[in-house]
Design an enzyme around this catalytic site. Structure first.
Site, PDB file in Angstrom:
ATOM      1  N   HIS A 143       0.817  -1.234   0.000  1.00  0.00           N
ATOM      2  CA  HIS A 143       0.000   0.000   0.000  1.00  0.00           C
ATOM      3  C   HIS A 143       0.843   1.274   0.000  1.00  0.00           C
ATOM      4  CE1 HIS A 143      -3.616  -2.257   0.515  1.00  0.00           C
ATOM      5  NE2 HIS A 143      -3.362  -2.651   1.755  1.00  0.00           N
ATOM      6  N   ASP A 180      -2.579 -10.629  -2.341  1.00  0.00           N
ATOM      7  CA  ASP A 180      -3.145 -10.128  -1.088  1.00  0.00           C
ATOM      8  C   ASP A 180      -4.600  -9.722  -1.355  1.00  0.00           C
ATOM      9  OD1 ASP A 180      -2.076  -8.721   1.740  1.00  0.00           O
ATOM     10  OD2 ASP A 180      -3.813  -7.726   0.842  1.00  0.00           O
ATOM     11  N   HIS A 182      -6.252  -7.263  -0.442  1.00  0.00           N
ATOM     12  CA  HIS A 182      -6.430  -5.824  -0.645  1.00  0.00           C
ATOM     13  C   HIS A 182      -5.724  -5.379  -1.930  1.00  0.00           C
ATOM     14  CE1 HIS A 182      -6.698  -6.586   3.768  1.00  0.00           C
ATOM     15  NE2 HIS A 182      -7.816  -5.892   3.590  1.00  0.00           N
ATOM     16  N   ASP A 268      -4.528 -12.937   3.389  1.00  0.00           N
ATOM     17  CA  ASP A 268      -5.780 -12.428   3.958  1.00  0.00           C
ATOM     18  C   ASP A 268      -6.988 -12.687   3.055  1.00  0.00           C
ATOM     19  OD1 ASP A 268      -4.598 -10.604   2.245  1.00  0.00           O
ATOM     20  OD2 ASP A 268      -4.445  -8.991   3.725  1.00  0.00           O
TER      21      ASP A 268
HETATM   22  C1  3YP Z   1      -5.481  -1.421   6.396  1.00  0.00           C
HETATM   23  C2  3YP Z   1      -6.514  -0.608   7.146  1.00  0.00           C
HETATM   24  C3  3YP Z   1      -7.821  -1.303   6.984  1.00  0.00           C
HETATM   25  C4  3YP Z   1      -7.564  -2.508   6.130  1.00  0.00           C
HETATM   26  C5  3YP Z   1      -6.099  -2.772   6.247  1.00  0.00           C
HETATM   27  C6  3YP Z   1      -5.536  -3.582   5.122  1.00  0.00           C
HETATM   28  C7  3YP Z   1      -4.125  -3.985   5.405  1.00  0.00           C
HETATM   29  C8  3YP Z   1      -3.688  -5.075   4.485  1.00  0.00           C
HETATM   30  O1  3YP Z   1      -3.687  -6.234   4.776  1.00  0.00           O
HETATM   31  N1  3YP Z   1      -3.288  -4.744   3.271  1.00  0.00           N
HETATM   32  O2  3YP Z   1      -2.897  -5.673   2.402  1.00  0.00           O
HETATM   33 ZN    ZN Z   2      -4.035  -7.237   2.781  1.00  0.00          ZN
END
Ligand code: 3YP
Ligand code: ZN
Length: 370
Positions: A143, A180, A182, A268
């Site tokens: 991210h 992942d 996300h 995840d």
């Molecule tokens: C970050 C804030 C809410 C969701 C979270 C995601 C983190 C993650 O696993 N990113 O791949």
């Molecule tokens: Zn994630």
């Protein structure tokens, strides 16, 4: 197969604090302290399972080293790097940029080691010291954007490692597959206009970051068509993920002809994860890895390097990671005790609405490719 493995105990010392999952405790607001959801447990337990299962005896240890400032600055701006360094000197640490990415005192050095761990995994593969590699690093990276950390990520580990492959090894085409759950927004952003890097993200539709990773995000300018997003409906399991792999990911890789494939490997999307709503099993991750290795053998001499991202179920992540690393190494050790339960969840097979969503990702009209 020779499989490289990057890990360091200090990754477990990256201190995300006593958050109520995501938020700092705030008694007057009713937010009770507990643990941050991104704590050391899942990764440390995966490492321990690698040892106890005996798989570690088949892996070649690759030592992480800190990413240099030059390497970090290939992805991030000076302001982000300096902010992290400055806050890392504070007794209580700081936040990488979005208020959701805490780190403790000394967090800069650990984040630099995570990025450098991903670099070393790529380096070991490209130098031919190993056939493939897995970097079990923390904090995660996908991210983190050029100007700020985000979503638990401080530096873009995968993006920094890809830049190393381009700048130092002279590669001309590198593909990133992010499984992942996300969206891999940071990696995408780092290469959005760069035709040398194909970024593919499979993720649960619109979870995090909000409204990121839509199908029409396809890259820009010279890089138009080198970002690919496959948002999957909540409830997607092994059937949907393998259908996406076979109908979208593999054809895209074949068309792009990468010289190296880097995987942003989060667990995840598993059926047991508390942070998302997918249903992938350890056998699903094993099958994704098998498919990927077959494609890599066909396209780039099997050169695959993986770097760990999210995954928040401390009892299940280790079995998912074990399945992936067993596949990389071509070895079987222990069975996943959860498998009879999670593979029995209704809807593991590809569902019609999931097929429609995946088919839509293939058929993005050219006029939407902006
Ligand atoms: C970050 C804030 C809410 C969701 C979270 C995601 C983190 C993650 O696993 N990113 O791949
Ligand atoms: Zn994630």
């Amino acid at each position: 197969m020779t499989t490289g493995y990057v890990y360091h105990e200090i990754f477990g010392w990256h201190d995300t604090g006593t958050h109520a999952g995501l938020f700092p405790s705030h008694p007057q607001a009713g937010i009770q302290p507990l643990a941050h959801v991104e704590n050391a447990d899942t990764k440390r337990r995966l490492h321990e399972l690698l040892v106890v299962s005996g798989l570690m005896d088949h892996l070649v240890r690759v030592r992480p080293r800190p990413a240099t400032e030059e390497e970090i600055l290939r992805v991030h701006d000076r302001a982000h790097l300096d902010r992290v360094k400055a806050q890392s000197l504070l007794p209580k640490g700081g936040d990488a940029g979005d208020g959701l990415s805490p780190f403790g005192q000394g967090g800069y050095e650990i984040a630099a080691l995570a990025a450098g761990g991903a670099v070393e995994a790529v380096d070991a593969v490209l130098a031919g010291r190993v056939d493939n590699a897995y970097a079990l690093v923390r904090p995660p990276g996908h991210h983190a954007e050029p100007g700020r950390g985000m979503g638990f990520c401080v530096f873009g580990n995968v993006a920094i490692a890809v830049h190393h492959a381009l700048a130092v090894h002279g590669l001309e085409r590198v593909a990133v597959l992010d499984w992942d759950v996300h969206h891999g927004n940071g990696t995408q952003k780092a290469f959005y206009a760069d035709p040398r890097v194909l970024t593919i993200s499979l993720h649960q539709d619109d979870v995090f970051p909000p409204h990121s990773g839509r199908r029409h995000e396809r890259g820009t300018g010279e890089g138009l068509g080198t970002a690919l997003n496959v948002p999957l409906p909540a409830g997607s399991g092994d059937g949907a993920y393998l259908y996406a792999m076979d109908t979208v990911v593999t054809p895209a890789l074949r068309a792009f002809r990468p010289q190296l494939i880097v995987v942003a490997s989060g667990f995840d999307a598993s059926a047991m994860d508390p942070m998302a709503h997918q249903m992938v099993t350890s056998e699903g991750y094993r099958a994704l890895t098998t498919r990927l290795l077959d494609t890599a053998a066909e396209l780039c001499g099997g050169r695959v390097a993986m770097s760990h991202e999210g995954g928040y179920n401390p009892t299940y992540v280790p079995f998912c990671g074990l399945a992936v690393m067993e596949t990389l190494a071509g070895v079987r050790t222990l069975d996943d005790p959860f498998l009879p339960i999670v593979s029995g969840f209704a809807g593991q097979d590809l569902q019609p609405h999931q097929r429609d969503a995946i088919d839509a990702a293939i058929a993005v009209p050219a006029r939407d490719r902006t």
